[in-house]
Scaffold this motif. Structure first.
Motif, short mmCIF file in Angstrom:
data_model
loop_
_atom_site.label_atom_id
_atom_site.label_comp_id
_atom_site.label_asym_id
_atom_site.label_seq_id
_atom_site.Cartn_x
_atom_site.Cartn_y
_atom_site.Cartn_z
N VAL A 8 0.92 -1.41 0.07
CA VAL A 8 0.14 -0.04 -0.24
C VAL A 8 0.90 1.16 -0.03
CG1 VAL A 8 -1.67 1.39 1.43
CG2 VAL A 8 -1.79 -1.18 1.16
N ALA A 9 2.05 1.30 0.79
CA ALA A 9 2.62 2.31 0.76
C ALA A 9 3.26 2.71 -0.25
CB ALA A 9 3.81 2.21 2.12
N ALA A 10 3.95 1.55 -1.15
CA ALA A 10 4.75 1.83 -2.45
C ALA A 10 3.79 2.18 -3.42
CB ALA A 10 5.25 0.46 -2.63
N GLU A 11 2.47 1.71 -3.52
CA GLU A 11 1.87 2.18 -4.60
C GLU A 11 1.46 3.69 -4.20
OE1 GLU A 11 -1.77 -0.61 -3.73
OE2 GLU A 11 -0.69 -1.81 -5.16
N HIS A 12 1.22 4.13 -3.08
CA HIS A 12 0.96 5.54 -2.58
C HIS A 12 1.96 6.24 -2.77
CE1 HIS A 12 0.00 8.73 0.34
NE2 HIS A 12 1.21 9.08 0.44
N LEU A 13 3.21 5.85 -2.87
CA LEU A 13 4.35 6.76 -3.06
C LEU A 13 4.46 6.91 -4.53
CD1 LEU A 13 7.17 5.36 -0.69
CD2 LEU A 13 6.14 7.59 -0.73
N VAL A 14 4.27 5.76 -5.44
CA VAL A 14 4.29 5.74 -7.00
C VAL A 14 3.02 6.72 -7.46
CG1 VAL A 14 3.88 4.35 -8.96
CG2 VAL A 14 5.49 3.75 -7.29
N ARG A 15 1.97 6.66 -6.98
CA ARG A 15 1.04 7.73 -7.22
C ARG A 15 1.49 9.10 -7.23
NH1 ARG A 15 -2.45 4.08 -4.87
NH2 ARG A 15 -2.59 5.34 -2.96
N ARG A 16 2.28 9.40 -6.19
CA ARG A 16 2.99 10.69 -5.95
C ARG A 16 4.12 11.11 -6.58
NH1 ARG A 16 -1.08 9.26 -3.12
NH2 ARG A 16 -2.25 10.68 -2.02
N GLY A 17 4.66 10.25 -7.55
CA GLY A 17 5.46 10.46 -8.45
C GLY A 17 6.91 9.98 -7.89
N TYR A 18 6.87 9.14 -6.82
CA TYR A 18 8.27 8.89 -6.57
C TYR A 18 8.38 7.57 -7.65
CZ TYR A 18 7.96 11.19 -2.21
OH TYR A 18 7.63 12.14 -1.09
N ARG A 19 9.96 7.46 -7.56
CA ARG A 19 10.32 6.13 -7.97
C ARG A 19 10.87 5.10 -7.20
NH1 ARG A 19 15.10 4.84 -11.30
NH2 ARG A 19 16.13 6.65 -10.71
N SER A 38 12.62 10.71 -5.03
CA SER A 38 11.60 11.99 -5.34
C SER A 38 12.55 13.21 -6.00
CB SER A 38 10.71 12.36 -4.05
OG SER A 38 10.11 13.54 -4.39
N GLY A 39 12.36 13.40 -7.34
CA GLY A 39 13.14 14.42 -7.86
C GLY A 39 14.63 14.02 -7.73
N PRO A 40 15.15 14.83 -7.05
CA PRO A 40 16.90 14.69 -6.95
C PRO A 40 17.06 14.12 -5.46
CG PRO A 40 16.40 16.93 -6.56
CD PRO A 40 15.05 16.21 -6.95
N PRO A 81 26.86 4.32 -5.18
CA PRO A 81 27.37 5.78 -5.27
C PRO A 81 26.69 6.34 -6.59
CG PRO A 81 28.88 3.94 -5.95
CD PRO A 81 27.94 3.38 -5.41
N GLY A 82 26.54 7.62 -6.55
CA GLY A 82 25.95 8.33 -7.54
C GLY A 82 24.28 8.51 -7.82
N HIS A 83 23.75 7.96 -6.75
CA HIS A 83 22.21 7.64 -6.89
C HIS A 83 21.80 9.03 -6.20
CE1 HIS A 83 20.80 4.02 -8.50
NE2 HIS A 83 22.00 3.51 -8.22
N GLY A 84 22.58 9.89 -5.68
CA GLY A 84 21.97 11.01 -5.23
C GLY A 84 23.05 11.57 -4.19
N SER A 85 22.59 13.03 -4.00
CA SER A 85 23.39 13.92 -2.93
C SER A 85 22.45 14.31 -2.04
CB SER A 85 24.17 15.03 -3.79
OG SER A 85 23.29 15.76 -4.50
N PHE A 89 14.54 11.09 5.42
CA PHE A 89 13.99 9.89 5.96
C PHE A 89 12.48 10.51 5.98
CE2 PHE A 89 18.24 9.33 7.49
CZ PHE A 89 18.52 7.96 7.09
N ASP A 90 11.49 9.29 5.59
CA ASP A 90 10.03 9.57 5.53
C ASP A 90 9.65 8.31 6.50
OD1 ASP A 90 10.59 11.68 3.75
OD2 ASP A 90 9.31 10.89 2.28
#
Length: 115
Positions: A8-19, A38-40, A81-85, A89-90
């Motif tokens: 349920v949480a993953a589906e919620h995040l995907v609906r809000r544009g998270y990958r 979520s973005g960068p 490495p390289g996945h973000g800077s 925590f949510d």
């Protein structure tokens, strides 16, 4: 119940544009329920699933649990490495027990220093 809450949480995040980058990622005894982007920003998401009761689900993320999540996140960052800077925590709480789960997303719920 925990696995269904994570779905349920993953589906919620995907609906809000998270990958979603990873689910149930483990490093030794540490685990991250969901790692998402979520973005960068790479977001480490702790999912708490409960039935209605006395303790709100978010209160189950104790200081000790936060420390374990920080250790796991550091291991994930080191291994990817390289996945973000930018990182945060949510907490996503899923309250089950009715016809539809109630989802609450607490962005930037705590910081790596424990605050």
């Amino acid at each position: 119940m925990g696995r269904s809450g994570e779905v349920v949480a993953a589906e919620h995040l995907v609906r809000r544009g998270y990958r979603i980058l990873a689910r149930n990622w483990r490093w030794g005894r540490w685990e991250l329920d969901i790692v998402a982007r979520s973005g960068p920003t790479v977001v480490f998401v702790e999912v708490k699933t409960r039935r209605p009761g006395l303790q709100p689900p978010a209160e189950a993320v104790s200081p000790a649990k936060r420390r374990r999540l920080v250790h796991a996140a550091r291991a994930w960052i080191h291994g990817h490495p390289g996945h973000g800077s930018e990182f945060r925590f949510d907490v996503v709480t899923v309250l089950e027990g009715g016809p539809h789960p109630i989802v609450r997303h607490i962005a930037d719920a705590f910081h790596a220093d424990g605050t």
